[in-house]
Design an enzyme around this catalytic site. Structure first.
Site, mmCIF file in Angstrom:
data_model
loop_
_atom_site.group_PDB
_atom_site.id
_atom_site.type_symbol
_atom_site.label_atom_id
_atom_site.label_comp_id
_atom_site.label_asym_id
_atom_site.label_seq_id
_atom_site.Cartn_x
_atom_site.Cartn_y
_atom_site.Cartn_z
ATOM 1 N N GLN A 9 33.943 48.368 35.744
ATOM 2 C CA GLN A 9 32.778 49.255 35.734
ATOM 3 C C GLN A 9 32.608 49.914 34.367
ATOM 4 O O GLN A 9 33.579 50.279 33.707
ATOM 5 C CB GLN A 9 32.922 50.318 36.823
ATOM 6 C CG GLN A 9 31.581 50.909 37.231
ATOM 7 C CD GLN A 9 31.628 51.453 38.652
ATOM 8 O OE1 GLN A 9 32.359 50.977 39.489
ATOM 9 N NE2 GLN A 9 30.833 52.467 38.912
ATOM 10 N N SER A 94 40.194 46.629 37.075
ATOM 11 C CA SER A 94 39.688 47.304 38.267
ATOM 12 C C SER A 94 38.889 46.324 39.118
ATOM 13 O O SER A 94 39.429 45.334 39.598
ATOM 14 C CB SER A 94 38.884 48.545 37.866
ATOM 15 O OG SER A 94 38.567 49.336 38.985
ATOM 16 N N LEU A 95 37.566 46.543 39.301
ATOM 17 C CA LEU A 95 36.793 45.607 40.118
ATOM 18 C C LEU A 95 36.869 44.193 39.556
ATOM 19 O O LEU A 95 36.677 43.203 40.291
ATOM 20 C CB LEU A 95 35.332 46.054 40.224
ATOM 21 C CG LEU A 95 34.416 45.793 39.029
ATOM 22 C CD1 LEU A 95 33.728 44.428 39.128
ATOM 23 C CD2 LEU A 95 33.383 46.880 38.894
ATOM 24 N N ARG A 119 33.620 48.261 48.753
ATOM 25 C CA ARG A 119 34.521 49.023 47.884
ATOM 26 C C ARG A 119 33.761 50.121 47.163
ATOM 27 O O ARG A 119 34.200 51.272 47.084
ATOM 28 C CB ARG A 119 35.177 48.078 46.889
ATOM 29 C CG ARG A 119 36.236 48.701 45.965
ATOM 30 C CD ARG A 119 36.835 47.588 45.106
ATOM 31 N NE ARG A 119 37.898 48.054 44.217
ATOM 32 C CZ ARG A 119 37.734 48.435 42.954
ATOM 33 N NH1 ARG A 119 36.492 48.453 42.440
ATOM 34 N NH2 ARG A 119 38.756 48.810 42.212
ATOM 35 N N HIS A 204 40.613 55.554 41.083
ATOM 36 C CA HIS A 204 42.017 55.256 40.770
ATOM 37 C C HIS A 204 42.903 56.501 40.721
ATOM 38 O O HIS A 204 43.665 56.696 39.781
ATOM 39 C CB HIS A 204 42.113 54.462 39.455
ATOM 40 C CG HIS A 204 41.466 53.113 39.541
ATOM 41 N ND1 HIS A 204 41.973 52.101 40.337
ATOM 42 C CD2 HIS A 204 40.342 52.630 38.971
ATOM 43 C CE1 HIS A 204 41.189 51.044 40.231
ATOM 44 N NE2 HIS A 204 40.180 51.341 39.435
ATOM 45 N N GLN A 253 45.445 49.118 44.691
ATOM 46 C CA GLN A 253 44.666 49.280 43.462
ATOM 47 C C GLN A 253 43.637 50.404 43.558
ATOM 48 O O GLN A 253 43.294 51.036 42.569
ATOM 49 C CB GLN A 253 43.980 47.943 43.148
ATOM 50 C CG GLN A 253 43.345 47.859 41.781
ATOM 51 C CD GLN A 253 41.994 47.178 41.839
ATOM 52 O OE1 GLN A 253 41.116 47.568 42.588
ATOM 53 N NE2 GLN A 253 41.845 46.148 41.023
#
Length: 313
Positions: A9, A94-95, A119, A204, A253
């Site tokens: 992101q 991340s994603l 998500r 996170h 995660q």
């Protein structure tokens, strides 16, 4: 040895994927399949905006994935690349870890899009708007960032390391008051600057536990296929070859630290010499700051793909 890497992101922008779609049927098919899976015109939003809608986490996450996979499909379909032959590993920020898993065959495109939509919604809903925040610490290594986070937390407020991006950039996440305190204390910890990030939730960190619970339930009902290539997981910064192990790590995660710097070093230690970023120009600078000897290339446009195919494939 080569690793294909997938951005997270922050790499979204209006116009993303538009040039690829105009020049490649393979790219158009990716965007059409994602639109169908999500029952929305995400590709139109990617191409034309509005920016505030594209930036919403629930839209940005599947959009960034779709853009990365479109670049991959162009390489595969237009230029004859086979991922398993062209790379020895994959990783995502991340994603981007979901994009990587789609690329190596663990999840199909429609499933990946739906998982990322969920998500994004779950992460947004986990903390009321305005209660959380994130900040980038510039000129910070992991030790100085940990000390700052510990000093800024307190009174039941969370301030945790969210992303260890490279030797000069760490991101913290948590309650807004604690993050703002941390930004005001950076000089005391030898950190150059702290910058609040324009995000809608504190990703996170432990405040994301409700989102982790929702993803655990969704992933429990989404068995992955075997992976064509190993993945380097965010939360362990280690190679994963078993898709069931990776499915469990995706749950961790959501609340866990993105250990990107360590992941790059782990790939380098395992013999990876070059990194190919698909769909963005965010990870290559981080990789370069982590290891100046690593080769990097970012592929975003049709011309990028054509040049890469001529030189490397």
């Amino acid at each position: 040895m080569r690793a294909f890497v997938f951005p997270g992101q922050g790499s979204q922008k209006v116009g993303m994927g538009k040039e690829l779609a105009e020049n490649s049927a393979a790219a158009r098919e990716v965007f059409e399949e994602v639109d169908e899976a999500l029952l929305q015109n995400l590709s139109g939003m990617m191409a034309q905006g509005p920016e505030d809608e594209l930036t919403l986490t629930q839209n940005a996450q599947p959009a960034i994935m779709a853009n990365s996979i479109a670049v991959l499909r162009v390489l595969e379909r237009e230029f004859g690349m086979k991922l398993a032959d062209a790379a020895s590993a994959a990783a995502g920020h991340s994603l981007g870890e979901y994009s990587a898993l789609c690329a190596v065959g663990a999840f199909d495109l429609a499933t990946t899009a739906r998982l990322l939509k969920l998500r994004g919604r779950s992460m947004q809903a986990a903390v009321p708007v305005g209660e959380g925040a994130m900040a980038a610490l510039l000129g910070a290594d992991i030790d100085s960032a940990k000390a700052l986070a510990a000093a800024a937390a307190g009174e039941g407020e969370v301030c945790e390391i969210a992303n260890d991006n490279d030797p000069t950039q760490v991101v913290i996440s948590g309650h807004r008051a604690a993050i703002e305190r941390a930004v005001g204390m950076v000089k005391e910890h030898g950190i150059k600057r702290g910058v609040l990030l324009p995000v809608s939730a504190p990703f996170h960190c432990s405040l994301m536990q409700p989102a982790a619970d929702r993803m655990a339930d969704a992933l429990a009902h989404t068995p992955p296929d075997a992976m064509q290539l190993p993945i380097y997981a965010n939360v362990t910064a280690a190679k994963v070859e078993d898709s069931e192990e990776e499915r469990a790590l995706l749950v961790e995660q959501v609340t866990g630290r993105v250990r990107w710097r360590e992941s790059v070093l782990a790939m380098r230690a395992d013999g990876v010499e070059s990194f190919v970023e698909l769909g963005g120009k965010v990870l290559c600078p981080m990789i370069g700051r982590t290891d100046k000897e690593a080769e990097t290339v970012s592929l975003v446009t049709m011309q990028d793909c054509e040049n890469y195919a001529k030189e490397r494939l």
